[in-house]
Design a protein around this motif. Structure first.
Motif, PDB file in Angstrom:
ATOM      1  N   ALA A  95     -56.451  18.608 -64.148  1.00 41.29           N
ATOM      2  CA  ALA A  95     -55.913  17.517 -64.581  1.00 41.29           C
ATOM      3  C   ALA A  95     -55.352  17.570 -65.872  1.00 41.29           C
ATOM      4  CB  ALA A  95     -56.832  16.189 -64.254  1.00 41.29           C
ATOM      5  N   GLU A  96     -54.466  17.008 -66.394  1.00 43.13           N
ATOM      6  CA  GLU A  96     -54.019  16.850 -67.823  1.00 43.13           C
ATOM      7  C   GLU A  96     -53.706  15.499 -68.451  1.00 43.13           C
ATOM      8  OE1 GLU A  96     -51.026  20.826 -67.684  1.00 43.13           O
ATOM      9  OE2 GLU A  96     -50.211  18.694 -67.529  1.00 43.13           O
ATOM     10  N   GLU A  97     -54.271  15.313 -69.677  1.00 46.23           N
ATOM     11  CA  GLU A  97     -54.038  14.016 -70.228  1.00 46.23           C
ATOM     12  C   GLU A  97     -52.565  13.910 -70.547  1.00 46.23           C
ATOM     13  OE1 GLU A  97     -55.905  13.381 -73.915  1.00 46.23           O
ATOM     14  OE2 GLU A  97     -54.979  11.771 -74.218  1.00 46.23           O
ATOM     15  N   HIS A  98     -51.839  12.882 -70.126  1.00 47.46           N
ATOM     16  CA  HIS A  98     -50.473  12.774 -70.657  1.00 47.46           C
ATOM     17  C   HIS A  98     -50.553  11.518 -71.645  1.00 47.46           C
ATOM     18  CE1 HIS A  98     -48.514  14.430 -66.890  1.00 47.46           C
ATOM     19  NE2 HIS A  98     -49.435  15.261 -67.205  1.00 47.46           N
ATOM     20  N   PRO A  99     -49.438  11.300 -72.358  1.00 43.76           N
ATOM     21  CA  PRO A  99     -49.228  10.148 -73.354  1.00 43.76           C
ATOM     22  C   PRO A  99     -49.043   8.997 -72.640  1.00 43.76           C
ATOM     23  CG  PRO A  99     -47.180  11.491 -73.113  1.00 43.76           C
ATOM     24  CD  PRO A  99     -48.123  12.072 -72.443  1.00 43.76           C
ATOM     25  N   TRP A 100     -49.468   7.871 -73.272  1.00 46.94           N
ATOM     26  CA  TRP A 100     -49.481   6.430 -72.904  1.00 46.94           C
ATOM     27  C   TRP A 100     -47.941   6.197 -73.018  1.00 46.94           C
ATOM     28  CZ3 TRP A 100     -53.821   4.420 -76.566  1.00 46.94           C
ATOM     29  CH2 TRP A 100     -54.873   4.520 -75.857  1.00 46.94           C
ATOM     30  N   PRO A 101     -47.300   5.341 -71.857  1.00 51.80           N
ATOM     31  CA  PRO A 101     -45.923   4.811 -72.256  1.00 51.80           C
ATOM     32  C   PRO A 101     -45.717   4.076 -73.341  1.00 51.80           C
ATOM     33  CG  PRO A 101     -47.045   3.735 -70.446  1.00 51.80           C
ATOM     34  CD  PRO A 101     -47.965   4.811 -70.804  1.00 51.80           C
ATOM     35  N   THR A 102     -44.505   3.998 -74.167  1.00 50.68           N
ATOM     36  CA  THR A 102     -44.346   3.308 -75.146  1.00 50.68           C
ATOM     37  C   THR A 102     -43.277   2.094 -74.801  1.00 50.68           C
ATOM     38  OG1 THR A 102     -42.620   4.827 -76.063  1.00 50.68           O
ATOM     39  CG2 THR A 102     -45.047   4.685 -76.885  1.00 50.68           C
ATOM     40  N   THR A 103     -42.708   2.292 -73.728  1.00 52.47           N
ATOM     41  CA  THR A 103     -41.598   1.380 -73.185  1.00 52.47           C
ATOM     42  C   THR A 103     -42.383  -0.043 -72.486  1.00 52.47           C
ATOM     43  OG1 THR A 103     -40.164   3.106 -72.801  1.00 52.47           O
ATOM     44  CG2 THR A 103     -39.463   1.361 -71.825  1.00 52.47           C
ATOM     45  N   PRO A 104     -41.641  -1.125 -72.509  1.00 48.26           N
ATOM     46  CA  PRO A 104     -42.478  -2.129 -71.742  1.00 48.26           C
ATOM     47  C   PRO A 104     -42.517  -2.055 -70.322  1.00 48.26           C
ATOM     48  CG  PRO A 104     -40.990  -3.062 -73.665  1.00 48.26           C
ATOM     49  CD  PRO A 104     -40.874  -1.676 -73.686  1.00 48.26           C
ATOM     50  N   LEU A 105     -43.264  -2.686 -69.688  1.00 45.95           N
ATOM     51  CA  LEU A 105     -43.426  -2.581 -68.198  1.00 45.95           C
ATOM     52  C   LEU A 105     -42.771  -3.746 -67.615  1.00 45.95           C
ATOM     53  CD1 LEU A 105     -44.576  -1.332 -65.495  1.00 45.95           C
ATOM     54  CD2 LEU A 105     -46.681  -2.580 -65.928  1.00 45.95           C
ATOM     55  N   LEU A 106     -41.941  -3.883 -66.656  1.00 47.39           N
ATOM     56  CA  LEU A 106     -41.240  -4.976 -66.023  1.00 47.39           C
ATOM     57  C   LEU A 106     -42.018  -5.115 -64.769  1.00 47.39           C
ATOM     58  CD1 LEU A 106     -37.666  -4.488 -66.891  1.00 47.39           C
ATOM     59  CD2 LEU A 106     -39.362  -5.829 -67.996  1.00 47.39           C
ATOM     60  N   THR A 150     -46.110   5.820 -61.252  1.00 48.03           N
ATOM     61  CA  THR A 150     -46.735   6.463 -62.500  1.00 48.03           C
ATOM     62  C   THR A 150     -46.832   5.645 -63.691  1.00 48.03           C
ATOM     63  OG1 THR A 150     -46.351   8.518 -61.417  1.00 48.03           O
ATOM     64  CG2 THR A 150     -46.764   8.605 -63.838  1.00 48.03           C
ATOM     65  N   PHE A 151     -45.512   5.237 -64.032  1.00 46.32           N
ATOM     66  CA  PHE A 151     -45.330   4.296 -65.236  1.00 46.32           C
ATOM     67  C   PHE A 151     -46.406   3.151 -65.167  1.00 46.32           C
ATOM     68  CE2 PHE A 151     -42.555   1.268 -67.792  1.00 46.32           C
ATOM     69  CZ  PHE A 151     -42.716   1.896 -68.831  1.00 46.32           C
ATOM     70  N   ILE A 152     -46.612   2.451 -64.194  1.00 43.79           N
ATOM     71  CA  ILE A 152     -47.575   1.392 -63.941  1.00 43.79           C
ATOM     72  C   ILE A 152     -48.875   2.044 -64.610  1.00 43.79           C
ATOM     73  CG2 ILE A 152     -48.921  -0.420 -62.540  1.00 43.79           C
ATOM     74  CD1 ILE A 152     -46.312  -0.579 -61.031  1.00 43.79           C
ATOM     75  N   ALA A 153     -49.511   3.079 -63.725  1.00 48.94           N
ATOM     76  CA  ALA A 153     -50.725   3.758 -64.171  1.00 48.94           C
ATOM     77  C   ALA A 153     -50.801   4.051 -65.609  1.00 48.94           C
ATOM     78  CB  ALA A 153     -50.814   5.129 -63.156  1.00 48.94           C
ATOM     79  N   GLY A 154     -49.710   4.494 -66.227  1.00 51.52           N
ATOM     80  CA  GLY A 154     -49.987   4.718 -67.714  1.00 51.52           C
ATOM     81  C   GLY A 154     -50.183   3.622 -68.514  1.00 51.52           C
ATOM     82  N   HIS A 155     -49.445   2.569 -67.863  1.00 50.62           N
ATOM     83  CA  HIS A 155     -49.856   1.353 -68.747  1.00 50.62           C
ATOM     84  C   HIS A 155     -50.991   0.675 -68.628  1.00 50.62           C
ATOM     85  CE1 HIS A 155     -46.344  -0.629 -70.709  1.00 50.62           C
ATOM     86  NE2 HIS A 155     -45.450   0.392 -70.115  1.00 50.62           N
ATOM     87  N   SER A 299     -33.339   2.604 -57.114  1.00 54.62           N
ATOM     88  CA  SER A 299     -34.878   2.417 -57.859  1.00 54.62           C
ATOM     89  C   SER A 299     -34.830   2.318 -59.386  1.00 54.62           C
ATOM     90  CB  SER A 299     -35.712   3.770 -57.545  1.00 54.62           C
ATOM     91  OG  SER A 299     -35.227   4.773 -58.358  1.00 54.62           O
ATOM     92  N   CYS A 300     -35.896   1.806 -59.847  1.00 54.32           N
ATOM     93  CA  CYS A 300     -36.172   1.685 -61.255  1.00 54.32           C
ATOM     94  C   CYS A 300     -35.799   2.900 -61.970  1.00 54.32           C
ATOM     95  CB  CYS A 300     -37.480   1.400 -61.542  1.00 54.32           C
ATOM     96  SG  CYS A 300     -38.174  -0.277 -60.426  1.00 54.32           S
ATOM     97  N   SER A 301     -36.353   4.009 -61.599  1.00 53.83           N
ATOM     98  CA  SER A 301     -35.956   5.378 -62.176  1.00 53.83           C
ATOM     99  C   SER A 301     -34.560   5.826 -62.025  1.00 53.83           C
ATOM    100  CB  SER A 301     -36.698   6.534 -61.385  1.00 53.83           C
ATOM    101  OG  SER A 301     -36.414   7.778 -61.955  1.00 53.83           O
ATOM    102  N   ASP A 302     -33.611   5.359 -60.868  1.00 54.22           N
ATOM    103  CA  ASP A 302     -32.337   5.607 -60.853  1.00 54.22           C
ATOM    104  C   ASP A 302     -31.697   4.888 -62.170  1.00 54.22           C
ATOM    105  OD1 ASP A 302     -32.490   7.106 -58.636  1.00 54.22           O
ATOM    106  OD2 ASP A 302     -32.449   5.647 -57.175  1.00 54.22           O
TER     107      ASP A 302
END
Length: 391
Positions: A95-106, A150-155, A299-302
């Motif tokens: 596993a690796e530690e990733h940075p927390w997201p800084t963009t708001p979650l919708l 993944t974005f939700i998990a980071g938040h 999608s959201c990513s698109d």
């Protein structure tokens, strides 16, 4: 349902880290860096990026985010070698530690309700356990690719103040008999050393139904090992898993994830909120509504990638965002296969062609088509009449 915007939360960090003190945060960064405390470095850096308001904010925050993304910390930098869960043959961290997201979650209202309850209860894991009300703090995210799992998990990790450890399935899954199950046990043993957080993406790769006759005995042993690992989790450990194929999961896995959030493709209201956030950075524009209508199926990513591509082009060429290029790219794209906006400015002929394509969709009013093309309603009406006359 309305989209709820949730900004990154750092409520579990020490009060000293939350102080709006430029000098204090720089001192914290230096102290943490010299002490080798990578977790603390990343947390303070995320706080700094969120709170910095200087004239060069965009450049500074961009550098911080790029550095944290580039220098993802593997578990061998976070824990001692004796506790390091790695594949002994390849020495690749599990596993690796990733940075927390800084963009708001919708989120939609129902999604926000589940997430808020999950985070709220997980924060009181110790207190609930002492009262005999402990629970498995395991959450399953399901939905098509690109819907923000993944974005939700980071938040979630950021709101709990926990390092965002992302499981690397490429190193967990081994071709050697028995090694995959052993890696899973080692991974969860690591997570149980104090309050921990694990995000397992594509969990269906190691959690398929055991009654599938086409699967070999090895996958059944892997599923059993995963079930046992989940059953022996420390009550303070949080596990978030994601899958694009929830129907493939073993029923016993479902039972061990009492919290669940479905992340479907965004509806029109959510698409409008996404265009507003990523394309115009929360500066409402009239073009957002027609963009939301024609981007059905993306999608959201698109939407994020199309928006950022258009903003990059505008930034490089020092001009306004070309909404014609964005609309044309949307019409030429479909889920998972994007056509990025052209870097060339649309001329009058290209705008007329785009107007015809939009009219063919029969989703927008003449006024909405004009918002996306810059072609006046009168000119668009004349164009349609000429087309009809030719027919």
């Amino acid at each position: 349902m309305s989209a709820v915007a949730l900004k990154p939360s750092f409520s579990e960090l020490p009060a000293r880290d939350l102080a709006d003190d430029f000098g204090g945060r720089i001192a914290d960064l230096v102290d943490a860096a010299l002490s080798g405390d990578h977790d603390h470095v990343r947390r303070v850096a995320s706080l700094f990026a969120q709170g910095y308001s200087g004239d060069d904010r965009r450049a500074v925050v961009g550098r911080i985010q790029a550095a944290m993304k580039k220098k993802s910390v593997s578990l061998d930098q976070v824990r001692s070698v004796e506790r390091l869960p790695v594949d002994n043959k390849t020495r690749i961290p599990l596993a690796e530690e990733h940075p927390w997201p800084t963009t708001p979650l919708l989120l939609e209202d129902d999604q926000d309700e589940i997430l808020s309850r999950f985070v709220g209860e997980a924060k009181y894991a110790d207190t609930l356990a002492r009262a005999g009300l402990g629970s498995r703090f395991n959450l399953l995210l399901s939905g098509p690719p690109g819907t923000g799992k993944t974005f939700i998990a980071g938040h979630i990790a950021s709101r709990l103040g926990l390092p965002f450890h992302v499981v690397r399935l490429d190193s967990v899954i081994s071709s050697l008999l028995g090694d995959t199950a052993k890696n899973i046990r080692a991974l969860f043993d690591f997570a149980n050393h104090g309050p921990g957080f694990l995000f397992i993406d594509e969990i269906d790769a190691v959690a398929k139904k055991r009654d599938d006759g086409r699967e070999l005995g090895e996958i059944k042993r892997v599923v059993n090992a995963l079930i046992q690992a989940l059953d022996t989790l420390d009550e303070r450990t949080v596990v978030v898993a994601a899958t694009n194929h929830a129907h493939l999961l073993d029923p016993a896995i479902f039972r061990r994830f009492p919290y669940r959030i479905e992340a479907p493709l965004p509806d029109e209201g959510m698409r409008a909120a996404l265009w507003n956030l990523y394309l115009y950075q929360d500066q409402p524009r009239p073009e957002i509504e027609p963009l939301a209508k024609i981007s059905d199926g993306l999608s959201c990513s698109d939407i994020r990638e199309l928006s950022l591509s258009a903003r990059r082009t505008a930034f490089i060429h020092k001009r306004e965002i070309d909404i014609c290029a964005v609309a044309s790219a949307v019409l030429s794209s479909e889920e998972g296969r994007l056509r990025l906006p052209s870097s060339q400015e649309f001329d009058a002929k290209s705008k007329r062609e785009l107007t015809a394509r939009l009219n063919a969709r029969e989703l927008l009013t003449m006024k909405q088509v004009g918002l996306l093309t810059g072609v006046t309603r009168q000119a668009a009406t004349t164009k349609v009449k000429r087309q009809r006359e030719k027919v």
